[in-house]
Design a protein around this motif. Structure first.
Motif, PDB file in Angstrom:
ATOM      1  N   ARG A 156       1.443 -29.033  -0.161  1.00 41.45           N
ATOM      2  CA  ARG A 156       1.193 -29.350  -1.560  1.00 41.45           C
ATOM      3  C   ARG A 156       1.264 -28.071  -2.395  1.00 41.45           C
ATOM      4  NH1 ARG A 156      -3.167 -28.029   0.919  1.00 41.45           N
ATOM      5  NH2 ARG A 156      -4.997 -27.176  -0.060  1.00 41.45           N
ATOM      6  N   VAL A 157       1.498 -28.215  -3.683  1.00 44.11           N
ATOM      7  CA  VAL A 157       1.418 -27.097  -4.626  1.00 44.11           C
ATOM      8  C   VAL A 157       0.185 -27.365  -5.492  1.00 44.11           C
ATOM      9  CG1 VAL A 157       2.515 -25.819  -6.488  1.00 44.11           C
ATOM     10  CG2 VAL A 157       3.922 -26.796  -4.660  1.00 44.11           C
ATOM     11  N   PRO A 158      -0.896 -26.605  -5.285  1.00 43.01           N
ATOM     12  CA  PRO A 158      -2.091 -26.815  -6.103  1.00 43.01           C
ATOM     13  C   PRO A 158      -1.804 -26.553  -7.586  1.00 43.01           C
ATOM     14  CG  PRO A 158      -2.560 -25.378  -4.229  1.00 43.01           C
ATOM     15  CD  PRO A 158      -1.072 -25.554  -4.302  1.00 43.01           C
ATOM     16  N   PRO A 159      -2.474 -27.281  -8.484  1.00 43.16           N
ATOM     17  CA  PRO A 159      -2.226 -27.101  -9.923  1.00 43.16           C
ATOM     18  C   PRO A 159      -2.387 -25.653 -10.396  1.00 43.16           C
ATOM     19  CG  PRO A 159      -3.594 -29.027  -9.544  1.00 43.16           C
ATOM     20  CD  PRO A 159      -3.448 -28.333  -8.215  1.00 43.16           C
ATOM     21  N   HIS A 173       7.863 -25.104   4.980  1.00 40.77           N
ATOM     22  CA  HIS A 173       8.067 -23.676   5.250  1.00 40.77           C
ATOM     23  C   HIS A 173       7.490 -22.856   4.103  1.00 40.77           C
ATOM     24  CE1 HIS A 173      10.643 -20.033   4.539  1.00 40.77           C
ATOM     25  NE2 HIS A 173      10.153 -19.791   5.735  1.00 40.77           N
ATOM     26  N   VAL A 174       6.799 -21.784   4.461  1.00 43.25           N
ATOM     27  CA  VAL A 174       6.299 -20.822   3.485  1.00 43.25           C
ATOM     28  C   VAL A 174       6.616 -19.426   3.997  1.00 43.25           C
ATOM     29  CG1 VAL A 174       4.228 -19.854   2.410  1.00 43.25           C
ATOM     30  CG2 VAL A 174       4.448 -22.319   2.640  1.00 43.25           C
ATOM     31  N   SER A 175       7.238 -18.603   3.161  1.00 44.13           N
ATOM     32  CA  SER A 175       7.424 -17.196   3.495  1.00 44.13           C
ATOM     33  C   SER A 175       6.570 -16.368   2.550  1.00 44.13           C
ATOM     34  CB  SER A 175       8.888 -16.771   3.423  1.00 44.13           C
ATOM     35  OG  SER A 175       9.341 -16.738   2.090  1.00 44.13           O
ATOM     36  N   LYS A 184      -5.237 -11.817   7.144  1.00 40.85           N
ATOM     37  CA  LYS A 184      -6.084 -12.307   6.051  1.00 40.85           C
ATOM     38  C   LYS A 184      -5.238 -12.851   4.902  1.00 40.85           C
ATOM     39  CE  LYS A 184      -9.749 -10.594   3.018  1.00 40.85           C
ATOM     40  NZ  LYS A 184     -10.484  -9.405   2.595  1.00 40.85           N
ATOM     41  N   GLU A 185      -4.163 -12.167   4.572  1.00 44.52           N
ATOM     42  CA  GLU A 185      -3.276 -12.605   3.499  1.00 44.52           C
ATOM     43  C   GLU A 185      -2.558 -13.901   3.872  1.00 44.52           C
ATOM     44  OE1 GLU A 185      -2.742  -7.954   2.239  1.00 44.52           O
ATOM     45  OE2 GLU A 185      -1.172  -8.931   3.430  1.00 44.52           O
ATOM     46  N   MET A 186      -2.112 -13.991   5.127  1.00 42.63           N
ATOM     47  CA  MET A 186      -1.442 -15.208   5.589  1.00 42.63           C
ATOM     48  C   MET A 186      -2.409 -16.392   5.593  1.00 42.63           C
ATOM     49  SD  MET A 186       1.740 -14.448   5.970  1.00 42.63           S
ATOM     50  CE  MET A 186       2.532 -15.633   7.057  1.00 42.63           C
ATOM     51  N   CYS A 187      -3.658 -16.162   5.987  1.00 41.01           N
ATOM     52  CA  CYS A 187      -4.661 -17.233   5.974  1.00 41.01           C
ATOM     53  C   CYS A 187      -4.916 -17.710   4.543  1.00 41.01           C
ATOM     54  CB  CYS A 187      -5.958 -16.760   6.618  1.00 41.01           C
ATOM     55  SG  CYS A 187      -5.851 -16.559   8.399  1.00 41.01           S
ATOM     56  N   PHE A 188      -4.971 -16.794   3.600  1.00 42.59           N
ATOM     57  CA  PHE A 188      -5.164 -17.142   2.192  1.00 42.59           C
ATOM     58  C   PHE A 188      -4.043 -18.068   1.718  1.00 42.59           C
ATOM     59  CE2 PHE A 188      -3.930 -15.954  -2.202  1.00 42.59           C
ATOM     60  CZ  PHE A 188      -5.026 -16.467  -2.883  1.00 42.59           C
ATOM     61  N   ILE A 189      -2.803 -17.710   2.006  1.00 41.66           N
ATOM     62  CA  ILE A 189      -1.660 -18.519   1.580  1.00 41.66           C
ATOM     63  C   ILE A 189      -1.631 -19.853   2.326  1.00 41.66           C
ATOM     64  CG2 ILE A 189       0.872 -18.647   1.552  1.00 41.66           C
ATOM     65  CD1 ILE A 189      -0.364 -16.852  -0.658  1.00 41.66           C
ATOM     66  N   LYS A 190      -1.936 -19.841   3.613  1.00 46.69           N
ATOM     67  CA  LYS A 190      -1.959 -21.087   4.395  1.00 46.69           C
ATOM     68  C   LYS A 190      -2.905 -22.093   3.760  1.00 46.69           C
ATOM     69  CE  LYS A 190      -3.458 -23.843   7.904  1.00 46.69           C
ATOM     70  NZ  LYS A 190      -4.637 -24.704   7.884  1.00 46.69           N
ATOM     71  N   GLN A 191      -4.091 -21.646   3.373  1.00 43.99           N
ATOM     72  CA  GLN A 191      -5.079 -22.561   2.804  1.00 43.99           C
ATOM     73  C   GLN A 191      -4.697 -23.057   1.409  1.00 43.99           C
ATOM     74  OE1 GLN A 191      -9.027 -20.975   3.209  1.00 43.99           O
ATOM     75  NE2 GLN A 191      -8.901 -20.971   5.437  1.00 43.99           N
ATOM     76  N   LEU A 192      -3.825 -22.330   0.717  1.00 41.00           N
ATOM     77  CA  LEU A 192      -3.349 -22.809  -0.583  1.00 41.00           C
ATOM     78  C   LEU A 192      -2.417 -24.006  -0.441  1.00 41.00           C
ATOM     79  CD1 LEU A 192      -2.504 -19.529  -2.537  1.00 41.00           C
ATOM     80  CD2 LEU A 192      -4.466 -21.050  -2.887  1.00 41.00           C
ATOM     81  N   TRP A 236      -1.597 -25.770   2.630  1.00 37.42           N
ATOM     82  CA  TRP A 236      -1.929 -26.773   3.643  1.00 37.42           C
ATOM     83  C   TRP A 236      -3.438 -26.953   3.721  1.00 37.42           C
ATOM     84  CZ3 TRP A 236       2.001 -23.199   5.291  1.00 37.42           C
ATOM     85  CH2 TRP A 236       3.253 -23.772   5.497  1.00 37.42           C
ATOM     86  N   GLY A 237      -3.858 -28.052   4.291  1.00 35.50           N
ATOM     87  CA  GLY A 237      -5.278 -28.315   4.462  1.00 35.50           C
ATOM     88  C   GLY A 237      -5.873 -27.500   5.596  1.00 35.50           C
ATOM     89  N   LYS A 238      -7.199 -27.370   5.563  1.00 38.42           N
ATOM     90  CA  LYS A 238      -7.909 -26.624   6.609  1.00 38.42           C
ATOM     91  C   LYS A 238      -7.759 -27.258   7.982  1.00 38.42           C
ATOM     92  CE  LYS A 238     -11.330 -24.454   3.668  1.00 38.42           C
ATOM     93  NZ  LYS A 238     -12.728 -24.123   3.482  1.00 38.42           N
ATOM     94  N   ASP A 239      -7.469 -28.562   8.021  1.00 40.25           N
ATOM     95  CA  ASP A 239      -7.342 -29.262   9.296  1.00 40.25           C
ATOM     96  C   ASP A 239      -5.898 -29.351   9.790  1.00 40.25           C
ATOM     97  OD1 ASP A 239      -6.570 -30.960   7.254  1.00 40.25           O
ATOM     98  OD2 ASP A 239      -7.364 -32.757   8.219  1.00 40.25           O
ATOM     99  N   GLU A 240      -4.970 -28.651   9.122  1.00 43.25           N
ATOM    100  CA  GLU A 240      -3.570 -28.662   9.542  1.00 43.25           C
ATOM    101  C   GLU A 240      -3.232 -27.379  10.286  1.00 43.25           C
ATOM    102  OE1 GLU A 240      -0.614 -30.707   6.757  1.00 43.25           O
ATOM    103  OE2 GLU A 240      -2.145 -29.913   5.390  1.00 43.25           O
ATOM    104  N   THR A 241      -2.448 -27.527  11.344  1.00 42.00           N
ATOM    105  CA  THR A 241      -1.968 -26.374  12.115  1.00 42.00           C
ATOM    106  C   THR A 241      -0.565 -26.021  11.647  1.00 42.00           C
ATOM    107  OG1 THR A 241      -3.249 -27.035  14.051  1.00 42.00           O
ATOM    108  CG2 THR A 241      -1.399 -25.538  14.429  1.00 42.00           C
ATOM    109  N   VAL A 242      -0.359 -24.760  11.318  1.00 38.18           N
ATOM    110  CA  VAL A 242       0.978 -24.251  11.027  1.00 38.18           C
ATOM    111  C   VAL A 242       1.270 -23.126  12.025  1.00 38.18           C
ATOM    112  CG1 VAL A 242       0.817 -24.901   8.599  1.00 38.18           C
ATOM    113  CG2 VAL A 242       0.257 -22.587   9.271  1.00 38.18           C
ATOM    114  N   ILE A 243       2.526 -22.815  12.206  1.00 41.36           N
ATOM    115  CA  ILE A 243       2.898 -21.869  13.255  1.00 41.36           C
ATOM    116  C   ILE A 243       3.836 -20.789  12.724  1.00 41.36           C
ATOM    117  CG2 ILE A 243       2.554 -23.513  15.135  1.00 41.36           C
ATOM    118  CD1 ILE A 243       5.516 -24.078  15.132  1.00 41.36           C
TER     119      ILE A 243
END
Length: 120
Positions: free
Chosen positions: A2-5, A50-52, A63-71, A73-80
């Motif tokens: 998703r793209v948060p507002p 995909h997010v780069s 820490k930076e990657m975790c910040f972007i991941k949470q923007l 995707w949801g906290k309960d989603e796994t990305v790789i």
């Protein structure tokens, strides 16, 4: 994905990487983080999200990657992140890392005891 507002307003709207909200989860964003800006490109084509994430002078850290991941995707989603075999390696930018998620699929993960102690 998703793209948060609050992130939508950070979308690049001019130049070669321009897009607008009609592009949905496809476009480039410049996202402030601490004292600098992360350049983020997102896409959701061919069954993949995909997010780069890049910086001008170094690779993003955990820490930076975790910040972007949470923007995005949801906290309960796994990305790789993939480490492909060398014969299929592609590197257009030495300061970028990528996160991927196959749409409508969850991933099997190793048992917790192979990763480290349980509980934080």
């Amino acid at each position: 994905m998703r793209v948060p507002p609050n992130i939508e307003e950070l979308r690049i709207k001019t130049g070669p990487y321009r897009s607008d909200p009609s592009f949905g989860c496809n476009g480039m964003f410049e996202i402030p983080y601490e004292s600098f800006t992360l350049r983020v490109i997102i896409s959701n084509e061919a069954g993949w999200d995909h997010v780069s994430v890049s910086l001008p002078n170094r690779c993003p850290n955990w820490k930076e990657m975790c910040f972007i991941k949470q923007l995005f995707w949801g906290k309960d989603e796994t990305v790789i992140q993939f480490h492909p075999k060398e014969s299929e390696y592609i590197n257009f930018n030495p300061n970028v890392l990528h996160m991927w998620k196959k749409q409508d699929q969850e991933y099997d993960l190793p048992p917790w005891w192979m990763i480290g102690p349980k509980g934080k």
